[in-house]
Design a protein around this motif. Structure first.
Motif, short mmCIF file in Angstrom:
data_model
loop_
_atom_site.label_atom_id
_atom_site.label_comp_id
_atom_site.label_asym_id
_atom_site.label_seq_id
_atom_site.Cartn_x
_atom_site.Cartn_y
_atom_site.Cartn_z
N TRP A 81 0.82 -1.23 0.00
CA TRP A 81 0.00 0.00 0.00
C TRP A 81 0.84 1.27 0.00
O TRP A 81 0.53 2.24 -0.69
N LEU A 82 1.95 1.28 0.75
CA LEU A 82 2.77 2.48 0.81
C LEU A 82 3.51 2.71 -0.50
O LEU A 82 3.65 3.85 -0.96
N GLY A 83 3.99 1.64 -1.12
CA GLY A 83 4.68 1.77 -2.40
C GLY A 83 3.77 2.33 -3.47
O GLY A 83 4.19 3.16 -4.29
N ILE A 84 2.51 1.92 -3.46
CA ILE A 84 1.54 2.44 -4.42
C ILE A 84 1.21 3.89 -4.11
O ILE A 84 1.12 4.73 -5.02
N ALA A 85 1.05 4.20 -2.83
CA ALA A 85 0.73 5.59 -2.43
C ALA A 85 1.84 6.55 -2.85
O ALA A 85 1.57 7.65 -3.35
N VAL A 86 3.09 6.15 -2.66
CA VAL A 86 4.22 7.01 -3.03
C VAL A 86 4.33 7.13 -4.55
O VAL A 86 4.66 8.20 -5.08
N ALA A 87 4.05 6.03 -5.26
CA ALA A 87 4.08 6.09 -6.73
C ALA A 87 3.03 7.06 -7.26
O ALA A 87 3.25 7.72 -8.28
N ARG A 88 1.91 7.15 -6.57
CA ARG A 88 0.83 8.04 -7.01
C ARG A 88 1.05 9.47 -6.54
O ARG A 88 0.80 10.43 -7.28
N PHE A 89 1.51 9.63 -5.30
CA PHE A 89 1.72 10.97 -4.72
C PHE A 89 3.19 11.08 -4.30
O PHE A 89 3.56 10.69 -3.20
N ARG A 90 4.02 11.62 -5.17
CA ARG A 90 5.47 11.59 -4.98
C ARG A 90 5.93 12.44 -3.80
O ARG A 90 7.03 12.24 -3.28
N ASP A 91 5.13 13.40 -3.35
CA ASP A 91 5.52 14.21 -2.19
C ASP A 91 5.59 13.40 -0.90
O ASP A 91 6.19 13.84 0.09
N LEU A 92 5.00 12.22 -0.92
CA LEU A 92 5.03 11.38 0.28
C LEU A 92 6.43 10.88 0.60
O LEU A 92 6.76 10.66 1.76
N GLN A 93 7.26 10.66 -0.43
CA GLN A 93 8.58 10.09 -0.21
C GLN A 93 9.46 10.97 0.68
O GLN A 93 10.00 10.48 1.69
N PRO A 94 9.65 12.27 0.36
CA PRO A 94 10.46 13.09 1.27
C PRO A 94 9.83 13.24 2.65
O PRO A 94 10.54 13.37 3.65
N PHE A 95 8.50 13.21 2.71
CA PHE A 95 7.82 13.29 4.01
C PHE A 95 8.16 12.07 4.86
O PHE A 95 8.50 12.20 6.05
N ILE A 96 8.10 10.88 4.25
CA ILE A 96 8.42 9.65 4.98
C ILE A 96 9.88 9.64 5.41
O ILE A 96 10.21 9.24 6.54
N ASN A 97 10.77 10.08 4.53
CA ASN A 97 12.20 10.13 4.88
C ASN A 97 12.43 11.07 6.06
O ASN A 97 13.27 10.79 6.93
N SER A 98 11.69 12.17 6.10
CA SER A 98 11.83 13.13 7.21
C SER A 98 11.36 12.50 8.51
O SER A 98 11.99 12.67 9.57
N ILE A 99 10.25 11.77 8.45
CA ILE A 99 9.72 11.11 9.65
C ILE A 99 10.69 10.05 10.15
O ILE A 99 10.98 9.95 11.35
N LEU A 100 11.22 9.24 9.23
CA LEU A 100 12.14 8.17 9.63
C LEU A 100 13.44 8.74 10.20
O LEU A 100 14.10 8.10 11.02
N GLY A 101 13.81 9.96 9.78
CA GLY A 101 15.03 10.57 10.28
C GLY A 101 15.00 10.87 11.77
O GLY A 101 16.05 10.90 12.41
N VAL A 102 13.80 11.09 12.31
CA VAL A 102 13.68 11.40 13.74
C VAL A 102 12.92 10.32 14.51
O VAL A 102 12.74 10.44 15.72
N ALA A 103 12.47 9.28 13.81
CA ALA A 103 11.61 8.27 14.43
C ALA A 103 12.27 7.56 15.60
O ALA A 103 11.60 7.18 16.56
N ILE A 104 13.60 7.40 15.54
CA ILE A 104 14.28 6.66 16.60
C ILE A 104 14.12 7.34 17.97
O ILE A 104 14.09 6.68 19.01
N PHE A 105 13.98 8.67 17.97
CA PHE A 105 13.83 9.39 19.24
C PHE A 105 12.43 9.20 19.83
O PHE A 105 12.21 9.54 20.99
#
Length: 284
Positions: free
Chosen positions: A184-208
């Motif tokens: 589902w996420l791969g399809i969502a990002v393929a359709r709405f490309r702005d999701l990819q940098p958003f997800i990368n930003s979230i994962l960058g701080v997720a460990i905290f």
């Protein structure tokens, strides 16, 4: 019953097909992908080998890098939190290994169809194959990192607990989550490309926001509730790490893991069913 022929795989459903036909095609895709496990498992192994080709240690650099990270984080945060390193190192180590697996599944799942666009457009194969290949890569990395846990067992800083099989079952559940997350996420990002940098930003701080180098019990009840109710990573990390450390099991960890998995599977099936036939056009 005779084994099913490859020719019976239905492939793509027409764009104007009924929901039933689309659903059957989506389920058939997943079944066919799982049946072709030799194909995607081979590609997973080759992917990891290629990353470390011409190096002396090869994929074992994964383990060495994880050791350096765990030791560094444990020393720094152990001093800050005034914690005994003998118990803190395995706590951080297993937590970071689980977090790395989850974040890796999320980041690769987000771009799986974009990265595999050339394959997707040029060959007729189950789309789940691409997701399963990336899940395989992440679990190969995970297996290399779990060598650290075997070292912990050998030197006696974690107990050989009868609860260990529970962690193995949780790892299987995480693999299932990785598959349906990618669908589902791969399809969502393929359709709405702005999701990819958003997800990368979230994962960058997720460990905290995950209990990797701190204990939930050391936080206020309000923050604990936020981390548990709004962060699916927390349930999966705790459900995996707790039995390996021989700590008391909490039902809430496994109920939360089950809820996260059910939501993920339902969302994966729903999105994959509705958007699977349109995916080649979105990655063109």
């Amino acid at each position: 019953m005779a084994p099913r022929s490859r020719d019976t795989w239905t492939g793509y459903a027409p764009l104007d097909a009924t929901l039933r036909v689309q659903s059957q095609a989506a389920v058939s895709d997943i079944e066919e992908g799982l049946r072709r496990w030799r194909s995607w498992s081979y590609l997973s192994v080759e992917n990891v080998k290629n990353r470390y080709r011409r190096t002396v240690f090869g994929p074992w650099w994964l383990t060495l890098q994880m050791v350096i990270l765990v030791v560094g984080i444990s020393i720094v945060f152990g001093q800050l939190l005034n914690t005994d390193l003998k118990t803190f190192v395995p706590y951080v180590g297993l937590g970071y290994i689980a977090f790395s697996l989850l974040s890796g599944l999320t980041s690769t799942g987000a771009v799986v169809f974009i990265a595999g666009s050339s394959t997707l457009k040029s060959t007729r194969q189950p789309l789940s194959n691409l997701v399963l290949r990336d899940v395989g890569v992440e679990f190969i990395n995970f297996a290399h990192n779990m060598v650290i846990y075997l070292v912990f067992l050998m030197i006696g800083i974690v107990p050989l607990s009868p609860k260990i099989p529970i962690a193995l079952l949780v790892a299987v559940v995480i693999a299932a989550n990785g598959l349906f997350l990618g669908l589902w996420l791969g399809i969502a990002v393929a359709r709405f490309r702005d999701l990819q940098p958003f997800i990368n930003s979230i994962l960058g701080v997720a460990i905290f926001f995950c209990p990797v180098f701190y204990h939930l019990d050391s936080l206020s009840s309000s923050i604990q509730n936020v981390l548990l109710f709004l962060n699916p990573f927390t349930y999966l990390i705790l459900a995996f790490r707790t039995p390996l450390l021989g700590e008391p099991l909490r039902l809430s960890y496994y109920v939360g893991t089950a809820i996260v998995t059910v939501i993920n599977v339902a969302l994966g099936l729903a999105v994959f069913t509705r958007a699977r036939s349109r995916l080649p056009y979105w990655v063109a």
